[in-house]
Design an enzyme around this catalytic site. Sequence first.
Site, PDB file in Angstrom:
ATOM      1  N   CYS A  61     -20.837  73.344 -93.536  1.00  0.00           N
ATOM      2  CA  CYS A  61     -19.743  72.680 -94.233  1.00  0.00           C
ATOM      3  C   CYS A  61     -19.166  71.548 -93.398  1.00  0.00           C
ATOM      4  O   CYS A  61     -18.918  71.708 -92.192  1.00  0.00           O
ATOM      5  CB  CYS A  61     -18.653  73.689 -94.575  1.00  0.00           C
ATOM      6  SG  CYS A  61     -19.212  74.968 -95.718  1.00  0.00           S
ATOM      7  N   ASP A 514     -11.252  80.315 -60.558  1.00  0.00           N
ATOM      8  CA  ASP A 514     -12.323  80.151 -61.535  1.00  0.00           C
ATOM      9  C   ASP A 514     -11.798  79.601 -62.856  1.00  0.00           C
ATOM     10  O   ASP A 514     -12.425  78.749 -63.481  1.00  0.00           O
ATOM     11  CB  ASP A 514     -12.999  81.506 -61.777  1.00  0.00           C
ATOM     12  CG  ASP A 514     -14.106  81.412 -62.812  1.00  0.00           C
ATOM     13  OD1 ASP A 514     -14.036  82.137 -63.825  1.00  0.00           O
ATOM     14  OD2 ASP A 514     -15.033  80.613 -62.632  1.00  0.00           O
TER      15      ASP A 514
END
Length: 564
Positions: A61, A514
């Site tokens: 879509c 991180d």
Amino acid sequence: MFRFHLQNLVKRPCRLFSVEAFQNKGNIKVSDQVESPLTDLFGRHHSYLRISLTERCNLRCQYCMPEEGVKLSPHDKILTTDEIIHLAQLFVNEGVTKIRLTGGEPTVRRDLVSIIEKLKQIKGLETVAMTTNGLTLTRQLVDLQRAGLDILNISLDTLKSDKYEFITRRKGWGRAVMGIDLALQLGYNPVKVNCVVMKGFNEEEIVDFVKFTKDRNVDVRFIEYMPFTGNKWDFNKLLSYKEMVEKIKQEFPDFYPLDNGPNDTSKAWKVPTYQGQVGFITSMSEHFCGSCNRLRITADGNLKVCLFGNTEISLRDALRSGCSEDDLVALINAAVKRKKKQHAAPHHYRHSTNTSPMPIKISSFPFFFKPISSPVALRAYSTGTSSEKLSHLNEEGRAIMVDVTDKHITIRTAVARGVVRINYQTSELIKQVLAKKGDVLSVAQLAGIMGAKKTSELIPLCHNLPLTKVGVDLALNYEQKQIELQATVRCEGRTGVEMEALTAVSVAALTVYDMCKAVSSDIVISDISLVSKTGGKTDPKRTIVLREMDKDPLDSTEIRVGII
């Protein structure tokens, strides 16, 4: 065990939340009671969970994804059936009564029938629903109904086959309509049909969709065009709720509104004598955040508390790392308590001043953003003297695990601290709980707790100790642009828990690194040190202060871990 302590909640009947996550400090009391883990700071209890079963879809879509599709997560990163059921059971235990299966496209998942069957076996779960594009329902719906599927939503953005192919970039309009008719024949009452309305695409079909309800018991829900990954804010395509109602009333002057439930997202309307009805989902023009009771789990296991938010917490990683159920509930509770008052649409489309986003105040979250009276980022000096030999070497200099059999069993506690220095941009992102990978402090807090529990697996010669308490406390010091960490670990045993406390701080600090490294390359982890410990052969009740702090600037010879 660990317990979350929450302050400044509206006083109302509540139950004890049995997970302890933070050290008892200041005015936070161990005996404090809080509401359900699924109730946020604005009193919204979340009883509705949407679970995405897959990222894959058999359509493309235009308002949802690019023609070539999106990059999919590796298969092993997607939640397994057992993990889905485990998480569903956990949420139901905490008060969820309705689960909706979504995607991607959920019918492309091969074990869909099995998942529905297992969900229906969960005591306390009242409703299992599914949203689908309907392409495969003629083959699957009978089996899905037998498995226990209660409610069905079918997405259909046009009543014209050529336009369907243009919008979805695939054929299949006839199969989708046959899926709707089959659902009606099987007794689904009503069948909900979702239609995303876009200017220049299907706005002229609104009246046709209303006529679609004349002889069918369907609930056509017009959804205001809104952004997803893969498209941008484009108000040239937006047709608002009021504009749609005006367009319908030109054809049906007696079109009238129906009563809505307290948590309904759709504003219901009806044409007299028509069998079905119409609804409007007004996510953009008149948001319904104040009554939102929905949570979402993505296919790769991230918890989202708001569709429009980019804050996610990985329940998959916590589950696969052996996180206990209490720890999982604590993590979910932390995310829910951070849900904003409302989502933030771009300011130039807000219709009134009361739609401005609720700013996140550090004072609103004392359990994560707690001020510390004396800064942690100070130089540390040891007050002890060095040993004559290293602790884990025998007379021949070979590594050994120390024999603690002859030591007395005492209650032993250790406290460690550390600092993660960050820049202004990262501080601002964390303050607003908008870091790219999710809620940094809560994830790092959980990582620290888990790290403490796994110390003996990470450090070869450490004893495997039965820990009785792990508390990891993180605070954003916005003025000094740093995150200050403290871990308190306790056990009843023959040897101390200094390594567990140091591991907790280290793992929490590395997790912050991180999660923020994509934003900044100048993060510095420093000053990880053991502050104090109690227990041991000298005097089990005596606290040994290992580090004294002063306020002199840190010099250039300090040891730093990170990119400088």
